[in-house]
Write an enzyme that holds these catalytic residues in place. Sequence first.
Site, PDB file in Angstrom:
ATOM      1  N   LYS A 348       0.824  -1.213   0.115  1.00 26.05           N
ATOM      2  CA  LYS A 348      -0.106  -0.027  -0.009  1.00 26.05           C
ATOM      3  C   LYS A 348       0.885   1.132  -0.046  1.00 26.05           C
ATOM      4  O   LYS A 348       1.681   1.520   0.949  1.00 26.05           O
ATOM      5  CB  LYS A 348      -0.735  -0.100   1.281  1.00 26.05           C
ATOM      6  N   GLU A 434     -18.877  -5.338  11.787  1.00 23.75           N
ATOM      7  CA  GLU A 434     -19.698  -4.493  12.697  1.00 23.75           C
ATOM      8  C   GLU A 434     -20.872  -5.466  13.391  1.00 23.75           C
ATOM      9  O   GLU A 434     -21.187  -5.109  14.561  1.00 23.75           O
ATOM     10  CB  GLU A 434     -20.649  -3.426  11.883  1.00 23.75           C
ATOM     11  N   ARG A 462     -24.975  -2.128   9.238  1.00 26.24           N
ATOM     12  CA  ARG A 462     -24.705  -3.233   8.907  1.00 26.24           C
ATOM     13  C   ARG A 462     -24.799  -4.321   9.835  1.00 26.24           C
ATOM     14  O   ARG A 462     -24.725  -5.502  10.073  1.00 26.24           O
ATOM     15  CB  ARG A 462     -22.969  -3.534   8.107  1.00 26.24           C
TER      16      ARG A 462
END
Length: 751
Positions: A348, A434, A462
């Site tokens: 990344k 979640e 969610r």
Amino acid sequence: MKYISAVVAAAIASAPVCNAFSPSSGRSPLRTIQQSTQSQITSSTRLLDAQTDRPTSKPILDSVNFPSDMNRLNMSELKQLANELRWEVIEAVSKTGGHFSSSLGVIELTTALHYVFDMPEDDIIWDVAHQCYPHKMLTGRRDRFPTLRQLNGISGFCKRKESEYDSFGAGHSSTSISAAQGMSVAKSTLNKRRNNCIAVIGDGAITGGMAYEAMNNAGYLSSRMIVVLNDNGQVSLPTGTQSAGGVKPASQLSAYTSNLLVSKPFQDFRDFAKSFNRLLPENVQDVNKRIDEYARGVVTGGTLFEELGFFYVGPIDGHDLENMVPILEKLRDSDSNKPVLLHIKTNKGQGYAPALAASDRMHGVGKFDIATGIQQKGKAAAPSFTSIFANSLIDAATEDRAVVGITAAMPGGTGMDIFGKRFPKRTFDVGIAEQHAVTFAAGMACEGLKPFCCIYSTFMQRGYDQVVHDVAIQNLPVRMMLDRAGVVGNDGPTHHGCYDLAYLGCIPNLTIMSPSDEIELRNMVATCAGFDDGPTVLRYPRGVGYGAEKLQNLFGYDLEDGEIPTKGVPLEIGKGRIIRKPGGVRALGEDITANGSSDAKMGSGGRGAKREDRVAILSLGTRLSESLIAADEVEEMDPDIAVTVADARFMKPLDVDLIRELAKDNGIIITVEEGSIGGFGDHVLHFLSLDGALDNGDLKFRPMVLPDAYFEAATQYEQYEMAGLNAHHIRGTVLRLAEKVEVPELAELEK
């Protein structure tokens, strides 16, 4: 199929040359693959200085407007294109800000996918889609990047209505595999000529349960699809936050894939070709049984994915085009319907040293200097609501060892990174999960802990069933902290926290509160910490506080030595407050009636002498500041109107005594909130109706809410302007209801 078998057999031979030309691709033969595994690792993952390899011009990229323009490129030109594309992303984002390092990590992957597959007929689905900038640049939107994440500009995520090349919209994680499988099944059912569906998902997003549900079903149905697992070791934002699990990525799957990476070298195309036999039909496998037996010694470690019914390929160096392109071509041209998981390793922030050195890899940035990576951030007038929350939670945890914090892979965004530095053993990062976070908190509450479950408002959607089934029905004292309530600015509609008041307000047992300012936020954190009689919800917006001067001048706070209190005080549950009396008198700390009857002119022929000229603005949340500004402007414009401004503080339970008093003494009530239809205003209206306050026809009521629409990327002010919730909109509503301005009828407007 004879051609594929021949290619596989040829790969076993000792010849060092592998011709990866695919007759169906219509492209030039790729260069000979000569690098060893070790040289691949060294060349592709080296850390580059900020200016290394920066091109002075971009001739290849300039010639590519759409993926079809890449067909004529050879491998050398593809590599040059990737380098030019990387620097185009760096230069573009340095001028606008946005999600940054995720795009840098998938430059080569994006180049390879668009070179091999034929969009838009083939589908490429980017999970979350914050890494889609290079994809957008290669699909006709490069010239629009100066408008990135701005009003009327291009989105920072994939959007189907923006381009036919955006196969599926995103913003939340773990959805790509389900979408790709649905597209694959649809193509098969409709007998479409081509069926290539590719889901690109990171090692963070794949921690979400929905990803496993999709993989389980894809293997069961033998859905033809390719899942590219982009493994960059960055599970949380930022990864490395101190927590109960240490500083390693918050995912056992990440540890599993990391073990794959260290237990064996990267696969190159020749290794892949040896194992490719397992993806072929059974009759071909019989012919190539010797090849398959050899391959089992080469490809190991993909057991988890293989048990789910996937053909595992990897790990592959995700920055090595010479290997990725021929592997993707072979997967594209296979007749197999077995789903494939291609495991690639990337960095990344690849190719930009400041990003690689940053703790968050420069995940999301403002405008920055390319040479240094230093961001151009103005000095904030006050701390952010997120940091105020985090420090208030530290205060609560200092006094009570039962207080713990939970985040779903967003420690930086929720302030859990701040809390984790002080209380690492009481900080729990559950990954992008979640649903698990909410029920995990419920279990903690059962045993006497005081869990603060810190999740963005948009992401709490969610975990909705868990809020109802596992928390509210059992009346467990879980503290749900919803950051990013209201509109959030340039992340756009997938990230707005518009709906929580509506979707949580209908659930019994919940106590729901929203602060108007930073002092109230501290007070409400203390309130939640001390409330053990049921679940609580505290919602607060993205942005910074007001600072001492505005708190005193606009809100009327009497601050000792002009300093904002650093510690919160628990509030009485379900009790609001009067902020402004008619005539502009700030009422904080005073015991007054709702109509501000301490004003000597009230009812004596002066301001507000008539009931229809008396207005109450009842605000929930940080629209209180705009309400106060509007009230001052209205009274300055009209000497007859008397405006009272109240802060509800709580949506559940409502302060019914305050509402009754406002209804009794005013001819107009206006509610203002940073939420959708079905929220605070509807609860107030419902109560007034049942209480009979509307029966006599002498009370006008108007709820001011976010309209029934999605707001695209813009600044928060622009979004509230579009929503009609800024001060001048509130002022206009007051004047219209008081009949101080003429409102043209629709027929007249149409003329």
